[in-house]
Design a protein around this motif. Structure first.
Motif, short mmCIF file in Angstrom:
data_model
loop_
_atom_site.label_atom_id
_atom_site.label_comp_id
_atom_site.label_asym_id
_atom_site.label_seq_id
_atom_site.Cartn_x
_atom_site.Cartn_y
_atom_site.Cartn_z
N MET A 133 63.51 49.87 1.80
CA MET A 133 64.83 50.48 1.88
C MET A 133 64.86 51.48 3.02
O MET A 133 63.95 52.31 3.16
CB MET A 133 65.19 51.16 0.56
CG MET A 133 65.22 50.22 -0.63
SD MET A 133 66.29 48.78 -0.43
CE MET A 133 67.87 49.55 -0.59
N CYS A 134 65.90 51.43 3.84
CA CYS A 134 66.04 52.35 4.96
C CYS A 134 66.39 53.74 4.43
O CYS A 134 67.30 53.89 3.61
CB CYS A 134 67.14 51.87 5.89
SG CYS A 134 67.43 52.98 7.30
N ILE A 135 65.69 54.76 4.93
CA ILE A 135 65.97 56.12 4.47
C ILE A 135 67.21 56.70 5.14
O ILE A 135 67.73 57.72 4.71
CB ILE A 135 64.77 57.06 4.67
CG1 ILE A 135 64.47 57.27 6.15
CG2 ILE A 135 63.56 56.56 3.92
CD1 ILE A 135 63.55 58.44 6.43
N ARG A 190 69.96 44.98 6.75
CA ARG A 190 70.07 45.54 8.11
C ARG A 190 69.97 44.43 9.15
O ARG A 190 70.76 44.40 10.10
CB ARG A 190 68.97 46.58 8.35
CG ARG A 190 69.22 47.85 7.56
CD ARG A 190 68.20 48.92 7.86
NE ARG A 190 66.87 48.50 7.42
CZ ARG A 190 65.79 48.49 8.19
NH1 ARG A 190 65.85 48.88 9.43
NH2 ARG A 190 64.63 48.10 7.70
N TYR A 191 69.01 43.53 8.99
CA TYR A 191 68.80 42.49 9.99
C TYR A 191 69.96 41.49 10.03
O TYR A 191 70.29 40.96 11.08
CB TYR A 191 67.50 41.74 9.73
CG TYR A 191 66.26 42.59 9.88
CD1 TYR A 191 66.25 43.75 10.67
CD2 TYR A 191 65.09 42.26 9.23
CE1 TYR A 191 65.12 44.53 10.79
CE2 TYR A 191 63.95 43.02 9.36
CZ TYR A 191 63.98 44.17 10.14
OH TYR A 191 62.84 44.92 10.27
N ILE A 245 72.90 55.30 10.66
CA ILE A 245 73.06 56.62 11.26
C ILE A 245 71.96 56.89 12.29
O ILE A 245 71.80 58.01 12.75
CB ILE A 245 73.09 57.73 10.19
CG1 ILE A 245 71.77 57.76 9.40
CG2 ILE A 245 74.28 57.57 9.26
CD1 ILE A 245 71.60 58.98 8.54
N GLY A 246 71.19 55.85 12.62
CA GLY A 246 70.16 55.99 13.63
C GLY A 246 68.84 56.55 13.13
O GLY A 246 67.98 56.90 13.93
N VAL A 247 68.67 56.64 11.83
CA VAL A 247 67.40 57.08 11.24
C VAL A 247 66.80 55.84 10.59
O VAL A 247 66.95 55.61 9.40
CB VAL A 247 67.60 58.21 10.20
CG1 VAL A 247 66.27 58.63 9.59
CG2 VAL A 247 68.31 59.38 10.83
#
Length: 65
Positions: free
Chosen positions: A22-24, A33-34, A12-14
């Motif tokens: 972990m991506c928030i 992600r990678y 979502i671009g955050v």
């Protein structure tokens, strides 16, 4: 979240991670992600299903890098 048929990225671009990586924004790990576009579709669907089951509220936002 509904699992998209094309397994689009849940980004979502955050793009910030906590200390555990972990991506928030989307809840994926750095590796997920990678490697997203290199993963087979069935693995992307498994990740999307896990993200649907584990809400972002489980991420510790106080431990941002």
């Amino acid at each position: 979240m509904t699992i998209p048929s094309s397994c689009d990225t849940p980004c979502i671009g955050v793009c910030q991670t906590n200390r555990s990586g972990m991506c928030i924004g989307c809840g994926r790990s750095r590796e997920e992600r990678y490697q997203w576009y290199q993963l087979p579709e069935h693995q992307r669907r498994e990740i999307l299903y896990r993200l649907e089951q584990e809400p972002l509220s489980a991420i510790d936002f106080n431990q941002l890098i």
